[in-house]
Design an enzyme around this catalytic site. Structure first.
Site, short mmCIF file in Angstrom:
data_model
loop_
_atom_site.label_atom_id
_atom_site.label_comp_id
_atom_site.label_asym_id
_atom_site.label_seq_id
_atom_site.Cartn_x
_atom_site.Cartn_y
_atom_site.Cartn_z
N LYS A 56 81.88 -63.75 -68.13
CA LYS A 56 82.36 -63.38 -66.79
C LYS A 56 81.79 -64.29 -65.70
O LYS A 56 82.48 -64.58 -64.73
CB LYS A 56 82.07 -61.91 -66.49
CG LYS A 56 82.91 -60.98 -67.36
CD LYS A 56 83.11 -59.62 -66.77
CE LYS A 56 84.21 -58.89 -67.56
NZ LYS A 56 84.41 -57.52 -67.20
N LYS B 268 91.02 -61.51 -75.87
CA LYS B 268 91.11 -60.06 -75.72
C LYS B 268 92.15 -59.67 -74.66
O LYS B 268 92.24 -60.34 -73.62
CB LYS B 268 89.72 -59.58 -75.28
CG LYS B 268 89.54 -58.10 -75.22
CD LYS B 268 88.12 -57.74 -74.76
CE LYS B 268 88.00 -57.74 -73.24
NZ LYS B 268 87.41 -56.55 -72.66
N LYS C 268 92.17 -56.61 -68.33
CA LYS C 268 92.73 -56.27 -67.01
C LYS C 268 92.82 -57.48 -66.11
O LYS C 268 93.68 -57.58 -65.25
CB LYS C 268 91.82 -55.25 -66.32
CG LYS C 268 91.67 -53.95 -67.04
CD LYS C 268 90.87 -53.03 -66.13
CE LYS C 268 90.37 -51.82 -66.86
NZ LYS C 268 88.90 -51.75 -66.89
N1 AQP Z 1 91.33 -55.40 -75.49
C1 AQP Z 1 90.68 -54.31 -75.77
N2 AQP Z 1 90.77 -53.73 -76.98
C2 AQP Z 1 90.09 -52.58 -77.29
N3 AQP Z 1 89.31 -51.94 -76.40
C3 AQP Z 1 89.18 -52.48 -75.17
N4 AQP Z 1 88.49 -52.10 -74.08
C4 AQP Z 1 88.71 -52.99 -73.08
N5 AQP Z 1 89.54 -53.96 -73.48
C5 AQP Z 1 89.85 -53.68 -74.78
C6 AQP Z 1 87.66 -50.90 -74.03
O1 AQP Z 1 88.10 -50.10 -72.96
C7 AQP Z 1 86.98 -49.40 -72.42
C8 AQP Z 1 86.98 -49.56 -70.93
O2 AQP Z 1 86.79 -50.93 -70.61
P1 AQP Z 1 86.34 -51.32 -69.16
O3 AQP Z 1 87.48 -51.21 -68.27
O4 AQP Z 1 85.20 -50.54 -68.73
O5 AQP Z 1 85.77 -52.75 -69.29
P2 AQP Z 1 86.30 -54.10 -69.85
O6 AQP Z 1 85.94 -54.20 -71.30
O7 AQP Z 1 85.70 -55.14 -69.03
O8 AQP Z 1 87.88 -54.04 -69.67
P3 AQP Z 1 88.85 -55.23 -69.52
O9 AQP Z 1 90.19 -54.63 -69.55
O10 AQP Z 1 88.64 -56.30 -70.52
O11 AQP Z 1 88.55 -55.78 -68.09
P4 AQP Z 1 88.11 -57.22 -67.64
O12 AQP Z 1 89.38 -57.97 -67.56
O13 AQP Z 1 87.49 -56.99 -66.31
O14 AQP Z 1 87.18 -57.77 -68.65
C9 AQP Z 1 85.74 -49.96 -73.09
O15 AQP Z 1 85.32 -49.05 -74.11
C10 AQP Z 1 86.22 -51.25 -73.69
O16 AQP Z 1 85.50 -51.58 -74.87
#
Ligand code: AQP
Length: 345
Positions: free
Chosen positions: A115, A207, A210
């Protein structure tokens, strides 16, 4: 080691674009665990501000995640749904854990490296210390089980290291205050099933996320049927037909991802999916995946919209959940202060 009452905790960041990965990797697990455990589900808004957020969008996103929890089937009366910033003990325990965690441990965190990227000097201190706050989120309830996607595994391991070090550092005081040989449980990650890491629809090695600038890389929980259909039809694949056995998915990340999504949405394993679709063309498989996705996600998206049209009701659910969560968190913090030797009135 002391025994702890089983309790589930997990969180989702209100950073917009809730997607199929969040749903399959985390939220469906949250829903299932309600049957067997007491559960606390948190909209982690303090985590969201580790990167810049627009205040109006943040408010809307906090409500969106809350609406998603409820629309997916989490019962806010039987369990607890709340937003992190309404329970100050999360930040309070995080400070204590900042003093427990070692710099070397945080330096190993791959999510920070990804990040922060090349502009590391400009990353917030909060982004670096994120895993200590995550440990506090879980341990302020002395939670024992944490359903998360694969990407959070390393942070969960750090939470266990922090709990273990706290228990060791204060072993005598913990015993003196009547907590036996351990105050914090070592929380167990629950990472299971065929979709613990849902990948981007545009690139099977990345992955689903968001923050991906391409909306076509993910299926959002609020996408309508046409958008879902279009994104799946355009999803990257390879020229080979689908294999008949799981081993044939190796080195075919896009095919593996779509089969995993199908399996998770229909609650079967990948082998069973390949029994039905192996040897066939992607176009047939994609058409079935569109129908399945729309039938599962359509009702969730509509219910989220309905709930979000009444923000006062969502805020009331968060207020009620926060009050109940704070009662539990305060009890832990009082004990932590006693263990540390702080004076409290
Ligand atoms: N691609 C994924 N596959 C499976 N699980 C996922 N999670 C996130 N992406 C995937 C799981 O969703 C929960 C909430 O995630 P979060 O929003 O707290 O954080 P994150 O992992 O940072 O989500 P994003 O969507 O990937 O956001 P960005 O783009 O900001 O990095 C967690 O249990 C996570 O494991």
């Amino acid at each position: 080691m002391a025994s702890f009452k089983e309790l589930v905790f997990s969180g989702v960041q209100p950073t917009g674009n809730l997607h199929l990965g969040n749903y399959l990797g985390a939220i469906t697990k949250f829903v299932a665990l309600q049957e067997s455990h007491d559960c606390i589900y948190c909209v982690v808004d303090l985590h969201a501000i580790t990167v810049p957020q627009d205040p109006k969008a943040l408010t809307a996103n906090i409500r969106e995640v809350t609406a998603a929890f409820i629309a997916c089937g989490i019962d806010p009366k039987k369990h607890i749904i709340f937003n992190q910033s309404q329970v100050p003990q999360h930040a309070e325990l995080a400070w204590i854990f900042n003093c427990t965690a070692r710099l070397g441990w945080l330096n190993r965190m791959t999510q920070f490296k990804e990040k922060a990227g090349k502009d590391r000097e400009n990353a917030s201190v909060g982004l670096y210390a994120y895993p200590a706050l995550m440990a506090a989120d879980i341990l302020v309830y002395r939670a024992t089980h944490v359903p998360v996607g694969e990407d959070q595994k390393q942070h969960l391991e750090l939470s266990r290291d922090i709990a273990q070090k706290f228990n060791n550092d204060f072993v005598d005081s913990i015993a003196y205050h009547g907590f036996g040989d351990a105050f914090f449980p070592l929380p167990e990650p629950l990472i299971q099933g065929p979709a613990t890491r849902v990948m981007s629809l545009r690139d099977g090695t990345k992955k689903m996320s968001k923050s991906d600038p391409s909306d076509n890389s993910r299926i959002n929980l609020t996408d309508d049927a046409d958008t879902v259909a279009q994104k799946i039809r355009r999803a990257k694949t390879d020229p080979e037909p689908l294999p008949s056995e799981e081993a044939g998915l190796e080195d075919r990340p896009e095919a593996d991802n779509l089969v995993g999504i199908f399996a998770a949405l229909s609650d079967i394993d990948k082998e069973s999916v390949l029994r039905d679709f192996g040897g066939g063309q992607f176009s047939t498989f994609k058409a079935a995946l569109v129908d399945l996705s729309v039938s599962k996600l359509g009702p969730i998206g509509s219910e989220m919209k309905r709930l979000q049209s009444d923000p006062a009701s969502i805020d009331a659910i968060l207020a009620d959940g926060s009050a109940r969560a704070e009662k539990l968190a305060r009890r832990t913090m009082d004990s932590v202060k006693d263990i540390l030797g702080f004076i409290r009135s």
